[in-house]
Write a protein that holds these residues in place. Sequence first.
Motif, short mmCIF file in Angstrom:
data_model
loop_
_atom_site.label_atom_id
_atom_site.label_comp_id
_atom_site.label_asym_id
_atom_site.label_seq_id
_atom_site.Cartn_x
_atom_site.Cartn_y
_atom_site.Cartn_z
N LEU A 22 0.85 -1.18 0.00
CA LEU A 22 0.00 0.00 0.00
C LEU A 22 0.89 1.23 0.00
CD1 LEU A 22 -2.71 1.54 0.35
CD2 LEU A 22 -2.36 1.31 2.83
N TYR A 24 0.65 5.40 0.22
CA TYR A 24 -0.30 6.45 0.62
C TYR A 24 0.42 7.79 0.65
CZ TYR A 24 -3.69 9.08 3.39
OH TYR A 24 -4.57 10.03 3.83
N ASP A 26 -0.17 11.89 1.35
CA ASP A 26 -1.00 12.95 1.91
C ASP A 26 -0.32 14.28 1.61
OD1 ASP A 26 -2.34 14.84 3.49
OD2 ASP A 26 -2.84 13.33 5.00
N LYS A 45 -5.30 13.65 -1.41
CA LYS A 45 -4.73 12.38 -0.99
C LYS A 45 -4.70 11.42 -2.16
CE LYS A 45 -6.47 12.84 3.74
NZ LYS A 45 -7.35 12.25 4.79
N TYR A 47 -3.68 7.07 -3.08
CA TYR A 47 -3.19 5.77 -2.61
C TYR A 47 -3.17 4.78 -3.76
CZ TYR A 47 -8.02 3.99 -2.42
OH TYR A 47 -9.29 3.59 -2.74
#
Length: 286
Positions: A22, A24, A26, A45, A47
Amino acid sequence: MSLVYLSGQKKLTPNSSIALSLLYFDLGEIVFSQTGNDFQPFNPKEYAVSLSYGQKLSENLSLGIGARFIRSNLAGNTNVVNATGNFESAPGNTASVDLGIYYTKDLALGGKNYNLALGGNISNVGGKISYTTAGRKDFLPTNLRLGTAFTMELDPYNKITLAVDGNKLLVPYAQSDDPAANDDTNVFSGIVKSFTDAPEGGSEELKEITVSTGLEYWYDNMFAARAGYFYENELKGGRQYFTMGLGIRYQKFGFDGAYMIPNEQNNPLAQTFRFTLHFRLDEAEQ
């Protein structure tokens, strides 16, 4: 602003393994504005979830493949007005695949042990992504990477590795006066075009290649010291920086840390730290 990556890997057989990861990103809270009017604050955001499989074909050669789902929410559902009229921004969704090949060979020369490794990877081959309801779609950053590493064992406790790789984006050149010129170009045609479409020809194509090199020292496979350098041509982004780092392995645990040192002052990459934590769930290798 932060970037977090979590991954896990499991061996299926002595010659194959599977991995799940994963990514991610931000971007922090920002305020959009248009013609002097501020919109509501928004927190962009992104992902990506990836599933990968690796297979060892022989003692020296391995292949890998990965599939990825991407969601990129950069502006939410914001109403935008431009020269072509009104449209609404929207989160982007798409999927992509990666392909990799790896070759490694142990060598014994002059009474010392060496290892030569060669690798190739093409990543982010997938459908275009759209951030608006107007239908405009953009290429993913498809990337080709070729590299090599040479390891020398100084003695049973000390070894040094020198690694070099080159990267090139496989995305067609965007004409500044017509940003939609590539809208009708499919992904595979875009990859082919990316090698020959630079306005200045071959010399500019070479400028699009970024080069990374690094030197790593290990003591008893427990303590590591690293240094590296990344170069990108000034006309193609100009990212140029040194990196320094340390690594530790103890039983089932591991830690790697690195600090980035840009060539120029007031660079947005300054004071960037990277940290990686490792944990083995199976029995530690002897």
